[in-house]
Design an enzyme around this catalytic site. Structure first.
Site, PDB file in Angstrom:
ATOM      1  N   GLY A 144       1.833  24.469  88.640  1.00 16.83           N
ATOM      2  CA  GLY A 144       2.480  25.421  89.165  1.00 16.83           C
ATOM      3  C   GLY A 144       1.996  25.737  90.876  1.00 16.83           C
ATOM      4  N   PRO A 174      -0.932  19.453  87.633  1.00 17.00           N
ATOM      5  CA  PRO A 174      -0.202  19.619  88.709  1.00 17.00           C
ATOM      6  C   PRO A 174       1.107  18.678  88.979  1.00 17.00           C
ATOM      7  CG  PRO A 174      -2.069  18.372  89.268  1.00 17.00           C
ATOM      8  CD  PRO A 174      -2.323  19.024  87.876  1.00 17.00           C
ATOM      9  N   GLY A 175       2.244  18.969  89.173  1.00 13.85           N
ATOM     10  CA  GLY A 175       3.413  17.974  89.415  1.00 13.85           C
ATOM     11  C   GLY A 175       3.793  18.049  90.990  1.00 13.85           C
ATOM     12  N   ARG A 176       4.449  19.239  91.231  1.00 18.22           N
ATOM     13  CA  ARG A 176       4.808  19.245  92.572  1.00 18.22           C
ATOM     14  C   ARG A 176       3.892  19.028  93.632  1.00 18.22           C
ATOM     15  NH1 ARG A 176       9.317  23.123  93.621  1.00 18.22           N
ATOM     16  NH2 ARG A 176       8.327  24.075  91.699  1.00 18.22           N
ATOM     17  N   ARG A 230      18.192  21.255  94.185  1.00 15.82           N
ATOM     18  CA  ARG A 230      17.470  22.584  94.550  1.00 15.82           C
ATOM     19  C   ARG A 230      17.976  23.755  95.167  1.00 15.82           C
ATOM     20  NH1 ARG A 230      12.961  22.730  95.749  1.00 15.82           N
ATOM     21  NH2 ARG A 230      12.061  24.183  94.087  1.00 15.82           N
ATOM     22  N   TYR A 239      18.134  26.919  93.204  1.00 16.37           N
ATOM     23  CA  TYR A 239      17.197  27.971  93.234  1.00 16.37           C
ATOM     24  C   TYR A 239      17.418  28.512  94.595  1.00 16.37           C
ATOM     25  CZ  TYR A 239      15.213  24.773  89.846  1.00 16.37           C
ATOM     26  OH  TYR A 239      14.809  23.861  88.932  1.00 16.37           O
ATOM     27  N   CYS A 282      32.131  17.471  95.373  1.00 10.09           N
ATOM     28  CA  CYS A 282      33.387  18.640  95.412  1.00 10.09           C
ATOM     29  C   CYS A 282      32.857  19.863  95.074  1.00 10.09           C
ATOM     30  CB  CYS A 282      34.536  17.920  94.470  1.00 10.09           C
ATOM     31  SG  CYS A 282      35.016  16.295  94.981  1.00 10.09           S
ATOM     32  N   GLU A 283      32.107  20.677  95.691  1.00 10.56           N
ATOM     33  CA  GLU A 283      31.851  21.823  95.370  1.00 10.56           C
ATOM     34  C   GLU A 283      31.267  22.549  96.604  1.00 10.56           C
ATOM     35  OE1 GLU A 283      30.134  23.758  91.757  1.00 10.56           O
ATOM     36  OE2 GLU A 283      30.198  21.352  91.642  1.00 10.56           O
ATOM     37  N   TYR A 324      11.076  17.244  91.959  1.00 10.12           N
ATOM     38  CA  TYR A 324      12.285  17.620  91.231  1.00 10.12           C
ATOM     39  C   TYR A 324      13.390  17.342  92.222  1.00 10.12           C
ATOM     40  CZ  TYR A 324       8.550  19.895  88.889  1.00 10.12           C
ATOM     41  OH  TYR A 324       7.371  20.384  88.020  1.00 10.12           O
TER      42      TYR A 324
HETATM   43  N1  LLP Z   1       2.881  21.647  82.981  1.00 11.86           N
HETATM   44  C1  LLP Z   1       3.947  22.266  82.464  1.00 11.86           C
HETATM   45  C2  LLP Z   1       3.921  22.570  81.009  1.00 11.86           C
HETATM   46  C3  LLP Z   1       5.017  22.369  83.093  1.00 11.86           C
HETATM   47  O1  LLP Z   1       6.223  22.937  82.442  1.00 11.86           O
HETATM   48  C4  LLP Z   1       5.362  22.150  84.453  1.00 11.86           C
HETATM   49  C5  LLP Z   1       6.540  22.302  85.074  1.00 11.86           C
HETATM   50  C6  LLP Z   1       4.149  21.670  85.095  1.00 11.86           C
HETATM   51  C7  LLP Z   1       2.786  21.622  84.342  1.00 11.86           C
HETATM   52  C8  LLP Z   1       4.282  21.328  86.481  1.00 11.86           C
HETATM   53  O2  LLP Z   1       4.333  22.430  87.282  1.00 11.86           O
HETATM   54  P1  LLP Z   1       4.208  22.391  88.947  1.00 11.86           P
HETATM   55  O3  LLP Z   1       2.958  21.819  89.471  1.00 11.86           O
HETATM   56  O4  LLP Z   1       5.333  20.976  89.280  1.00 11.86           O
HETATM   57  O5  LLP Z   1       4.775  23.596  89.516  1.00 11.86           O
HETATM   58  N2  LLP Z   1      12.755  22.400  88.583  1.00 11.86           N
HETATM   59  C9  LLP Z   1      11.937  23.270  89.174  1.00 11.86           C
HETATM   60  C10 LLP Z   1      10.500  23.300  88.763  1.00 11.86           C
HETATM   61  C11 LLP Z   1      10.474  23.271  87.045  1.00 11.86           C
HETATM   62  C12 LLP Z   1       9.116  23.218  86.582  1.00 11.86           C
HETATM   63  C13 LLP Z   1       8.958  22.907  85.182  1.00 11.86           C
HETATM   64  N3  LLP Z   1       7.392  22.814  84.587  1.00 11.86           N
HETATM   65  C14 LLP Z   1      11.965  23.171  90.575  1.00 11.86           C
HETATM   66  O6  LLP Z   1      12.626  22.188  91.047  1.00 11.86           O
HETATM   67  O7  LLP Z   1      11.296  24.007  91.472  1.00 11.86           O
END
Ligand code: LLP
Length: 421
Positions: free
Chosen positions: A243, A280-282, A319, A323, A350-351, A379
Site C-alpha cells: 500500500g 509492497p507492489g507499487r 489508470r 481512477y 475508440c473511447e 499496474y
Molecule cells: N497485498 C495485497 C493483499 C493486495 O491486495 C495488494 C494490492 C498489495 C499487497 C500490494 O499493494 P501496493 O503495495 O501495490 O499498493 N490497480 C490499482 C491497485 C490495486 C491494488 C490491489 N492490491 C492501481 O492501479 O492503483
C-alpha cells in the site's frame, strides 16, 4: 535528468535525449518499436534492498514479499527473487509465473478472495509457504483439498481491519464495507473452525488497507490491531499487506521507506517476537517503469484543448480511465526543456475517455516525436488489455547500457490464437 518520478538511472546524453539504464530512449524506440514498456533494473533492485534494509534495521524478524499483481513478468520476478524477496500471488496465473521465475515456494503467500479449488490444489502441490484465507467458504475448500492430497497448509487469516486509508475509493480495501477479509466480529468463529482442522494450521493474521497511501497513521493503526490479535490468539505472524504510495509527478513528495519502516515497527518493537511480513507492489516497481510512445496526430481545438494523440493508451495504461490517475510525460528529445504548454495526451482507442494525461504541462512536442510517461512500472502491463484488438506492447529491462527483451510485443497471430472457430 533527475526527477522523483523517473527511474534512479534516468539521465540525458550528449544528444540531449532521455536515457534510462544507460540506454537512449530514441534508440530503444528504433530497436523495439512503440509503445514500449521500459523497466530499469537498478530502481527495482534498489527498492527491494531499501525495504529489506530499513525494516530489518528496526525489526530484524521481517520478511518482504513482492505483490506480483503490480507487475507479473518472469524476468522481473527473477530480479526480485534474486534480491531475496518472496511473492504475494493472488491467482493460479501469478503462482505459475512465480514458479517459472524459480521463486522459493516457501516464500509464496497465496492470496485471493475466491481461490478456486483447482488453484488451491495447485498451491498445495507447489508447497506454497502460506495460504492467506479470506473467508469461511475458502477455508472449507482448503480443508477438503488438504485431505484429498494429504498435504498440510499453514495459513494466515485475512481480517478486514475497518481502517479507512485516504486513497481512491476503488483501491481502498480495509474499510468496513469491503469484499475482502473476515470482519472482526466474525473472527473468533473462523479461528475456532481453523483450529478444528487436521491439516490446516493457523500461523497469524493478514490485512491490507489499500494502495497508493502516503499517510503512515493508518498503517500504524493496522499494525496495532494485528499485534492485539497476535496476542489474543497466541499466533506468530503479522502480515501488513502493501500500500505504500509512490510519486507520480515530479512535484510529489517521496514517502521515504525508512520513515515508513520506523513508524510501523515502532508499534511492534519490544511487544512481540512475531514475524513481520510486508507485501509492497507499487513501491517496488512503479518508479522503475516508463512507457515510450510516438506522438501521431496533434489536434488543437482553439480555446478548448490541445490533444497529442499517441500510439497506445487505455489498453496499455488504464489508470486514468479507472481512477483518474495523474501522470507526467517527458519528451525524449530535450526532456528538461521548459514545460510551457498545456496538453492532453490521448490514446488511440475508440473511447473519448481514453486519456493518459489531462491538461498536463509539457514542453512543445510535434507529431512524430517520442514521449516517455513516467512511473508506469506498476499496474500498467499487469492491467493491460487488447481493446480494439491492439496487441500489447513489448517490455524491455534496461541496465548498464543494455536492453533485454522481457516481454515480446504481441502479434496479430497471438491475438487470434485462442479464437476456436
Ligand atoms: N497485498 C495485497 C493483499 C493486495 O491486495 C495488494 C494490492 C498489495 C499487497 C500490494 O499493494 P501496493 O503495495 O501495490 O499498493 N490497480 C490499482 C491497485 C490495486 C491494488 C490491489 N492490491 C492501481 O492501479 O492503483
Amino acid at each position: 535528468m533527475k526527477a522523483v518520478n523517473l527511474p534512479v538511472s534516468a539521465g540525458m546524453n550528449e544528444r540531449n535525449n532521455l536515457t534510462v539504464g544507460g540506454c537512449d530512449l530514441a534508440g530503444l524506440a528504433k530497436e523495439f518499436g512503440t509503445p514500449l514498456y521500459i523497466m530499469d533494473e537498478r530502481t527495482v533492485r534498489e527498492r527491494c534492498r531499501e525495504y529489506v534494509k530499513c525494516f530489518r534495521a528496526n525489526y530484524p524478524n521481517t520478511e518482504v514479499v513482492f505483490a506480483c499483481k503490480a507487475l507479473c513478468v518472469t524476468g522481473i520476478l527473477e530480479i526480485i527473487a534474486s534480491e531475496g524477496l518472496g511473492f504475494d500471488v493472488s491467482s493460479g496465473g501469478e503462482l505459475y509465473t512465480a514458479l517459472r521465475a524459480k521463486a522459493d515456494p516457501k516464500k509464496l503467500y497465496f492470496h485471493g478472495n475466491n481461490k478456486s479449488p483447482g488453484e488451491i490444489r495447485a498451491g498445495l502441490s507447489a508447497g506454497v509457504g502460506r495460504f492467506v484465507v479470506d473467508n469461511i467458504y475458502e477455508l472449507k475448500n482448503l480443508d477438503a483439498a488438504t485431505r484429498e492430497l494429504g498435504l498440510r497448509a499453514e495459513v494466515l487469516v485475512r481480517v478486514n481491519p475497518g481502517i479507512e486509508a485516504h486513497t481512491h475509493e476503488f483501491v481502498q480495501t480495509g474499510k468496513v464495507d469491503s469484499k475482502f477479509g473476515v470482519p472482526l466480529d466474525q473472527l473468533a468463529v473462523l479461528v475456532k473452525e481453523v483450529k478444528k482442522l487436521e491439516l490446516v494450521s493457523l500461523k497469524g493474521f493478514h490485512a491490507h488497507i489499500g494502495s497508493q497511501i502516503f499517510d503512515f497513521a493508518p498503517f500504524a493503526a493496522e499494525a496495532k490491531l494485528l499485534l492485539e490479535l497476535t496476542q489474543e490468539y497466541g499466533t506468530a505472524e503479522i502480515d501488513l499487506g502493501g500500500g505504500l504510495g509512490i510519486p507520480y509527478l515530479a512535484s510529489d513528495q517521496l514517502p521515504p521507506i525508512e520513515e515508513f519502516a520506523r513508524q510501523v515497527t515502532a508499534v511492534l518493537k519490544g511487544k512481540t517476537e512475531a514475524k513481520l511480513v510486508l507485501e509492497p507492489g507499487r513501491s517496488i516497481v512503479g518508479q522503475a517503469g516508463v512507457t515510450l510512445y510516438a506522438v501521431g496526430a496533434v489536434r488543437e481545438i482553439p480555446g478548448v484543448r490541445k490533444y497529442l494523440i499517441v500510439d497506445g493508451g487505455m489498453s496499455d495504461n488504464p489508470r486514468y480511465v479507472l481512477y483518474g490517475a495523474q501522470y507526467e510525460a517527458y519528451p525524449v528529445s530535450h526532456p528538461d526543456a521548459p514545460r510551457d504548454e498545456t496538453v492532453t495526451i490521448a490514446g488511440r482507442f475508440c473511447e473519448s475517455g481514453d486519456l493518459i494525461i489531462k491538461d498536463g504541462k509539457l514542453p512543445a512536442v510535434k507529431a512524430g516525436e517520442l514521449i516517455a510517461v513516467a512511473a508506469t512500472g506498476a499496474y500498467n502491463y499487469s492491467m493491460a488489455s487488447n481493446y480494439n484488438r491492439v496487441p500489447r506492447p513489448a517490455m524491455v529491462v534496461v541496465s548498464r547500457g543494455r536492453a533485454e527483451l522481457a516481454v515480446k510485443r504481441e502479434s496479430y497471430e497471438d491475438l487470434v490464437s485462442n479464437d476456436a472457430i
